[in-house]
Write a protein that holds these residues in place. Structure first.
Motif, PDB file in Angstrom:
ATOM      1  N   TRP A  62      -6.370   5.201  -0.659  1.00  0.00           N
ATOM      2  CA  TRP A  62      -7.343   5.660   0.332  1.00  0.00           C
ATOM      3  C   TRP A  62      -8.615   6.166  -0.337  1.00  0.00           C
ATOM      4  O   TRP A  62      -9.701   6.047   0.229  1.00  0.00           O
ATOM      5  CB  TRP A  62      -6.745   6.725   1.240  1.00  0.00           C
ATOM      6  CG  TRP A  62      -5.772   6.148   2.221  1.00  0.00           C
ATOM      7  CD1 TRP A  62      -4.415   6.204   2.149  1.00  0.00           C
ATOM      8  CD2 TRP A  62      -6.070   5.399   3.401  1.00  0.00           C
ATOM      9  NE1 TRP A  62      -3.843   5.542   3.217  1.00  0.00           N
ATOM     10  CE2 TRP A  62      -4.843   5.035   4.004  1.00  0.00           C
ATOM     11  CE3 TRP A  62      -7.249   4.982   4.013  1.00  0.00           C
ATOM     12  CZ2 TRP A  62      -4.765   4.295   5.176  1.00  0.00           C
ATOM     13  CZ3 TRP A  62      -7.163   4.250   5.185  1.00  0.00           C
ATOM     14  CH2 TRP A  62      -5.938   3.915   5.744  1.00  0.00           C
ATOM     15  N   SER A  63      -8.501   6.735  -1.543  1.00  0.00           N
ATOM     16  CA  SER A  63      -9.691   7.255  -2.221  1.00  0.00           C
ATOM     17  C   SER A  63     -10.615   6.129  -2.692  1.00  0.00           C
ATOM     18  O   SER A  63     -11.820   6.315  -2.791  1.00  0.00           O
ATOM     19  CB  SER A  63      -9.290   8.132  -3.413  1.00  0.00           C
ATOM     20  OG  SER A  63      -8.564   7.371  -4.359  1.00  0.00           O
ATOM     21  N   TYR A  70      -0.037   5.721  -6.713  1.00  0.00           N
ATOM     22  CA  TYR A  70      -1.488   5.780  -6.554  1.00  0.00           C
ATOM     23  C   TYR A  70      -1.828   5.721  -5.077  1.00  0.00           C
ATOM     24  O   TYR A  70      -1.270   4.900  -4.351  1.00  0.00           O
ATOM     25  CB  TYR A  70      -2.143   4.609  -7.293  1.00  0.00           C
ATOM     26  CG  TYR A  70      -3.628   4.712  -7.378  1.00  0.00           C
ATOM     27  CD1 TYR A  70      -4.228   5.528  -8.329  1.00  0.00           C
ATOM     28  CD2 TYR A  70      -4.440   4.013  -6.503  1.00  0.00           C
ATOM     29  CE1 TYR A  70      -5.601   5.636  -8.411  1.00  0.00           C
ATOM     30  CE2 TYR A  70      -5.817   4.119  -6.574  1.00  0.00           C
ATOM     31  CZ  TYR A  70      -6.391   4.933  -7.538  1.00  0.00           C
ATOM     32  OH  TYR A  70      -7.740   5.044  -7.617  1.00  0.00           O
ATOM     33  N   ASP A  71      -2.734   6.563  -4.627  1.00  0.00           N
ATOM     34  CA  ASP A  71      -3.160   6.561  -3.231  1.00  0.00           C
ATOM     35  C   ASP A  71      -4.491   5.817  -3.129  1.00  0.00           C
ATOM     36  O   ASP A  71      -5.529   6.318  -3.559  1.00  0.00           O
ATOM     37  CB  ASP A  71      -3.293   7.985  -2.713  1.00  0.00           C
ATOM     38  CG  ASP A  71      -3.563   8.027  -1.217  1.00  0.00           C
ATOM     39  OD1 ASP A  71      -3.730   6.962  -0.594  1.00  0.00           O
ATOM     40  OD2 ASP A  71      -3.593   9.141  -0.676  1.00  0.00           O
ATOM     41  N   TRP A  88       0.848  -1.204   0.000  1.00  0.00           N
ATOM     42  CA  TRP A  88       0.000   0.000   0.000  1.00  0.00           C
ATOM     43  C   TRP A  88       0.885   1.256   0.000  1.00  0.00           C
ATOM     44  O   TRP A  88       0.681   2.179  -0.782  1.00  0.00           O
ATOM     45  CB  TRP A  88      -0.889  -0.056   1.243  1.00  0.00           C
ATOM     46  CG  TRP A  88      -1.965   0.967   1.370  1.00  0.00           C
ATOM     47  CD1 TRP A  88      -1.824   2.257   1.802  1.00  0.00           C
ATOM     48  CD2 TRP A  88      -3.353   0.793   1.107  1.00  0.00           C
ATOM     49  NE1 TRP A  88      -3.038   2.881   1.833  1.00  0.00           N
ATOM     50  CE2 TRP A  88      -4.001   2.004   1.415  1.00  0.00           C
ATOM     51  CE3 TRP A  88      -4.119  -0.275   0.671  1.00  0.00           C
ATOM     52  CZ2 TRP A  88      -5.382   2.175   1.287  1.00  0.00           C
ATOM     53  CZ3 TRP A  88      -5.489  -0.103   0.548  1.00  0.00           C
ATOM     54  CH2 TRP A  88      -6.101   1.102   0.846  1.00  0.00           C
ATOM     55  N   ALA A  89       1.892   1.263   0.873  1.00  0.00           N
ATOM     56  CA  ALA A  89       2.816   2.401   0.969  1.00  0.00           C
ATOM     57  C   ALA A  89       3.688   2.515  -0.283  1.00  0.00           C
ATOM     58  O   ALA A  89       3.985   3.625  -0.737  1.00  0.00           O
ATOM     59  CB  ALA A  89       3.689   2.272   2.215  1.00  0.00           C
ATOM     60  N   TYR A 110       2.891   1.749  -3.367  1.00  0.00           N
ATOM     61  CA  TYR A 110       2.070   2.417  -4.391  1.00  0.00           C
ATOM     62  C   TYR A 110       1.976   3.914  -4.100  1.00  0.00           C
ATOM     63  O   TYR A 110       2.143   4.739  -4.988  1.00  0.00           O
ATOM     64  CB  TYR A 110       0.653   1.838  -4.414  1.00  0.00           C
ATOM     65  CG  TYR A 110       0.443   0.674  -5.343  1.00  0.00           C
ATOM     66  CD1 TYR A 110       0.146   0.880  -6.682  1.00  0.00           C
ATOM     67  CD2 TYR A 110       0.496  -0.635  -4.881  1.00  0.00           C
ATOM     68  CE1 TYR A 110      -0.087  -0.180  -7.542  1.00  0.00           C
ATOM     69  CE2 TYR A 110       0.260  -1.706  -5.729  1.00  0.00           C
ATOM     70  CZ  TYR A 110      -0.033  -1.478  -7.060  1.00  0.00           C
ATOM     71  OH  TYR A 110      -0.267  -2.524  -7.901  1.00  0.00           O
ATOM     72  N   ARG A 111       1.689   4.250  -2.869  1.00  0.00           N
ATOM     73  CA  ARG A 111       1.532   5.654  -2.475  1.00  0.00           C
ATOM     74  C   ARG A 111       2.806   6.448  -2.761  1.00  0.00           C
ATOM     75  O   ARG A 111       2.757   7.578  -3.226  1.00  0.00           O
ATOM     76  CB  ARG A 111       1.185   5.735  -0.983  1.00  0.00           C
ATOM     77  CG  ARG A 111       0.977   7.170  -0.471  1.00  0.00           C
ATOM     78  CD  ARG A 111       1.067   7.261   1.030  1.00  0.00           C
ATOM     79  NE  ARG A 111       2.414   6.886   1.466  1.00  0.00           N
ATOM     80  CZ  ARG A 111       2.676   6.143   2.540  1.00  0.00           C
ATOM     81  NH1 ARG A 111       1.711   5.704   3.317  1.00  0.00           N
ATOM     82  NH2 ARG A 111       3.932   5.836   2.852  1.00  0.00           N
ATOM     83  N   ASP A 112       3.961   5.846  -2.506  1.00  0.00           N
ATOM     84  CA  ASP A 112       5.234   6.549  -2.608  1.00  0.00           C
ATOM     85  C   ASP A 112       5.861   6.497  -4.004  1.00  0.00           C
ATOM     86  O   ASP A 112       6.847   7.193  -4.254  1.00  0.00           O
ATOM     87  CB  ASP A 112       6.223   5.991  -1.590  1.00  0.00           C
ATOM     88  CG  ASP A 112       5.751   6.197  -0.157  1.00  0.00           C
ATOM     89  OD1 ASP A 112       4.879   7.070   0.080  1.00  0.00           O
ATOM     90  OD2 ASP A 112       6.243   5.472   0.735  1.00  0.00           O
TER      91      ASP A 112
END
Length: 176
Positions: free
Chosen positions: A117-118, A114-115, A102-103, A105-107
């Motif tokens: 959370w949305s 890609y974040d 998850w992190a 992708y976010r970073d």
């Protein structure tokens, strides 16, 4: 047999530039089923190449992979760059892997980053979130030079001795 670093890096460069790919699984009657997904790939000298997909574990995807635990990821762009990975596919349930990916992708830089959370407001540990791990057993990378006969395709295939369980052990992860 772990994917050669040079081949893995070439595959990742094409895949991460194109970002979205067609992922095909096989349904319970042996028919192909494709969808467009957004894998993130990483290479480790010991474990080799691994792909990760954060996705909904829909009944269709779960049934397909329970019957036939394989997926093909096919990337293509108008410049005729193609990267294909035929993979063992397994759901990963452990929390640390889910949080790490998850992190990652976010970073990751755009357009790969890609974040989630949305899309998944309950976070990576939600039952709505599934994490697929892809362990390639075959890679093929081609471009316009391949189509015009100027260069052979880049390809790699895992040795017959190294099946999905051996690949999972080499990656330090259980199968399933």
């Amino acid at each position: 047999m772990v994917v050669d670093k040079e081949i893995a890096e070439e595959f990742i460069a094409v895949a991460h530039r194109i970002v979205w790919c067609t992922v095909a699984t096989t349904d319970t009657k042996g028919r192909p089923r494709a969808r467009v997904l957004h894998p993130l790939w990483e290479y480790d000298e010991t474990a080799g190449l691994a792909g990760w997909i954060v996705t909904r574990p829909t009944p269709v995807k779960v049934a397909h992979l329970a019957r036939t635990p394989f997926a093909t990821c096919s990337y293509w762009d108008p410049a005729q760059d193609v990267a294909i990975a035929d993979c063992d596919a397994m759901w990963v349930a452990d929390g640390p892997s889910r949080a790490r990916i998850w992190a990652a992708y976010r970073d990751a830089p755009a357009p790969l980053g890609y974040d989630f959370w949305s899309v998944f407001p309950a976070g990576p540990d939600s039952d709505e979130v599934g994490l697929l791990r892809l362990a390639p057993y075959r890679l093929r990378i081609t471009g316009i030079e391949t189509l015009t006969g100027q260069r052979p395709p880049t390809s790699w295939r895992r040795s017959a001795k190294a099946g999905p369980k051996a690949a999972a052990r080499a990656a330090g992860r259980g199968v399933g």
